[in-house]
Design an enzyme around this catalytic site. Structure first.
Site, PDB file in Angstrom:
ATOM      1  N   SER A 143       0.862  -1.202   0.244  1.00  0.00           N
ATOM      2  CA  SER A 143       0.124   0.080  -0.127  1.00  0.00           C
ATOM      3  C   SER A 143       0.924   1.259   0.044  1.00  0.00           C
ATOM      4  O   SER A 143       1.909   1.236   0.362  1.00  0.00           O
ATOM      5  CB  SER A 143      -0.944  -0.051   1.259  1.00  0.00           C
ATOM      6  OG  SER A 143      -1.608   1.246   1.234  1.00  0.00           O
ATOM      7  N   TYR A 156      -1.620  -0.513  10.462  1.00  0.00           N
ATOM      8  CA  TYR A 156      -1.710  -0.734   8.957  1.00  0.00           C
ATOM      9  C   TYR A 156      -0.439  -0.340   8.096  1.00  0.00           C
ATOM     10  O   TYR A 156       0.194  -1.186   7.555  1.00  0.00           O
ATOM     11  CB  TYR A 156      -3.022  -0.413   8.330  1.00  0.00           C
ATOM     12  CG  TYR A 156      -3.175  -0.618   6.840  1.00  0.00           C
ATOM     13  CD1 TYR A 156      -3.315  -2.122   6.586  1.00  0.00           C
ATOM     14  CD2 TYR A 156      -3.006   0.379   6.140  1.00  0.00           C
ATOM     15  CE1 TYR A 156      -3.566  -2.401   5.133  1.00  0.00           C
ATOM     16  CE2 TYR A 156      -3.228  -0.193   4.747  1.00  0.00           C
ATOM     17  CZ  TYR A 156      -3.460  -1.536   4.341  1.00  0.00           C
ATOM     18  OH  TYR A 156      -3.789  -1.628   2.952  1.00  0.00           O
TER      19      TYR A 156
END
Length: 265
Positions: A143, A156
């Protein structure tokens, strides 16, 4: 440029929705034999059925929690027992959470790292011998959050930063064995990921996407197909000397910043 995965065995984790689903469908259309992993049996079997319709090849659906050793070991064993080989491993399964250091939710932290980092590490390690044998390759789904700063989902981006470094290290280790390892790094991508993490309604999610799109220089979020096409390209012989790369598919989002929001898996 033609892509043909006829005869190749591809394992896609987190295949029951979002990027994983799009990736599975594209590999199926290109003739790959698929091992598909997910926790939601109903959705996973629906994706498997959709893949089967494309070229008549029956995928192997594996219902497993890759945050557990049992789930990881089941996935590796059933894949190799069924197909006898592995050519491409797509490590896509991931979870996120909404928390900050001031909230200090260690349960959420542990869950994110157990699935997003430990599960990837463990599954990859178990399958490396098969990938060396086939001279295959690994594509990790990371990501842009790994390299950007935001508030609200701390574990995350930490996990994705770890995944990127895992990619580079394992790429160096396995290069002499003929195995390539790369990461595809999505920006905001239309999927169920954000709604699962934030419990947003459909209307709230549409508003969130519209707001986030204002930060994207190209003006729109990615679709699952955008990420899947890059995964296929990197996994193919067209990228035969590409390894250790972190490839952003984000419409330029990384140049603007993501503010206090999640990116999408």
């Amino acid at each position: 440029m033609n892509f043909d995965f006829t005869g190749k065995v591809v394992l896609v984790t987190g295949a029951s929705a979002g990027i994983g689903e799009s990736t599975a469908l594209l590999f199926a259309a290109l003739g790959a034999k698929l091992s598909l992993v997910g926790r939601n049996e109903g959705k996973l079997r629906a994706v498997a059925a959709a893949c089967h319709k494309l070229r008549g090849l029956q995928p192997l659906p594996i219902v497993a929690d890759l945050g557990t050793d049992e789930g990881v070991e089941k996935t590796a064993k059933e894949t190799l027992d069924h197909f006898g080989r592995l050519d491409v491993l797509v490590n896509n399964a991931a979870v996120g959470c909404r928390t900050t250091i001031q909230q200090l939710d260690m349960k959420a932290f542990d869950e994110v790292f157990r699935i997003d980092v430990r599960g990837v590490y463990h599954l990859t390690g178990l399958l490396v011998p098969a990938l060396i044998e086939s001279k295959g390759n690994i594509v990790n789904i990371s990501s842009v959050a790994a390299t950007m700063v935001s508030v609200g989902s701390l574990p995350y981006p930490m996990a994705k930063a770890a995944l990127d470094h895992f990619t580079r290290n394992v790429a160096l280790e396995l290069a002499p064995k003929g195995v390539r390892v790369n990461s595809v790094s999505p920006g905001v991508t239309v999927s169920e990921f954000v709604t699962r993490v934030t419990n947003q309604s459909e209307e709230q999610y549409r508003e969130w996407l519209a707001q986030m799109s204002k930060n994207v220089p190209m003006g729109e979020p990615c679709l699952g197909d955008d990420i899947a096409k890059m995964v296929v390209h990197i996994a193919s012989e067209h990228s035969r000397l590409v390894t250790g790369a972190i490839i952003e598919v984000d419409g330029g989002l990384r140049f603007r910043g993501i503010g206090n929001a999640l990116t999408d898996q």
